[in-house]
Design an enzyme around this catalytic site. Structure first.
Site, PDB file in Angstrom:
ATOM      1  N   GLU A 218     -25.320  13.302  21.132  1.00 44.90           N
ATOM      2  CA  GLU A 218     -24.631  13.299  19.846  1.00 44.90           C
ATOM      3  C   GLU A 218     -25.551  13.840  18.747  1.00 44.90           C
ATOM      4  OE1 GLU A 218     -22.847   9.563  19.132  1.00 44.90           O
ATOM      5  OE2 GLU A 218     -21.981  10.203  17.225  1.00 44.90           O
TER       6      GLU A 218
ATOM      7  N   ARG B 248     -30.732   3.248  34.879  1.00 44.68           N
ATOM      8  CA  ARG B 248     -29.858   2.243  35.490  1.00 44.68           C
ATOM      9  C   ARG B 248     -29.201   2.737  36.768  1.00 44.68           C
ATOM     10  NH1 ARG B 248     -29.739   1.436  30.126  1.00 44.68           N
ATOM     11  NH2 ARG B 248     -27.983   2.847  29.840  1.00 44.68           N
TER      12      ARG B 248
END
Ligand code: AMP
Length: 175
Positions: A98, A61
């Site tokens: 994560e 993006r």
């Protein structure tokens, strides 16, 4: 005001890509060409007074507004991509997610030593991705001139992780 326009246009998608995450979907912005022009101009205006030789955008993006921003600033655009996508020789940087880790890379001739690089992405969350991008810039002997985002999730404190590289951290809409 650009911030409220962005906030009204961005779509919150709950529980994407996993439960508990509120994903800021910027695709509705892309359907509004006038807003896209305004955003690109506003990104450039925030950077007045910052010395920039190159804009580096982060896949994927960061490729939506990065090239237009570079064009407006009249400097080259360099893509930083996920591992395995760039065809020529690259330098790589891994970083923790994560769960697990990810690697990004840039062509080894994309930046020259001493160049001042603005790192651009659509959104700053924890800052892990842009820290890795900053390390890539430094691997090539270039410098981080600053950071530019459309959205900053300030409650995640990503700015603190970027401070060692540059204190010029800009976003158009903060949460
Ligand atoms: P981070 O490394 O945590 O700063 O994550 C930044 C990257 O993940 C950017 O490329 C964003 O596009 C994406 N990202 C992280 N969290 C979100 C979110 N809540 N909404 C949209 N994109 C996100």
């Amino acid at each position: 005001m650009i911030e409220s326009k962005i906030k009204l246009t961005v779509r919150d998608v709950h529980d994407f890509p996993k439960p508990g995450i509120v994903f800021k979907d910027i695709t509705p912005i892309l359907k509004d060409p006038a807003l896209c022009v305004q955003i690109t101009k506003a990104l450039a205006e925030q950077l007045i007074g910052v010395d920039i030789d190159v804009v580096a955008g982060i896949e994927s993006r960061g490729f939506l507004f990065g090239p237009q921003l570079a064009e407006l600033l009249n400097v080259p655009f360099v893509p930083i991509r996920k591992a395995g996508k760039l065809p020529y020789k690259t330098v790589k940087q891994s970083y923790d997610l994560e769960y697990g880790s990810a690697t990004i890379e840039v062509h080894e001739d994309a930046l020259s030593p001493g160049q001042r690089v603005l790192i651009h992405d659509d959104l700053l969350a924890t800052g892990g991705t842009v820290v890795a991008a900053s390390e890539l810039v430094m691997q090539l002997g270039a410098k981080v001139a600053g950071y530019s985002f459309i959205i900053g999730l300030d409650f995640l404190n990503g700015r603190l992780r970027l401070a060692p590289y540059s204190n010029k951290i800009f976003s158009l809409a903060s949460y």
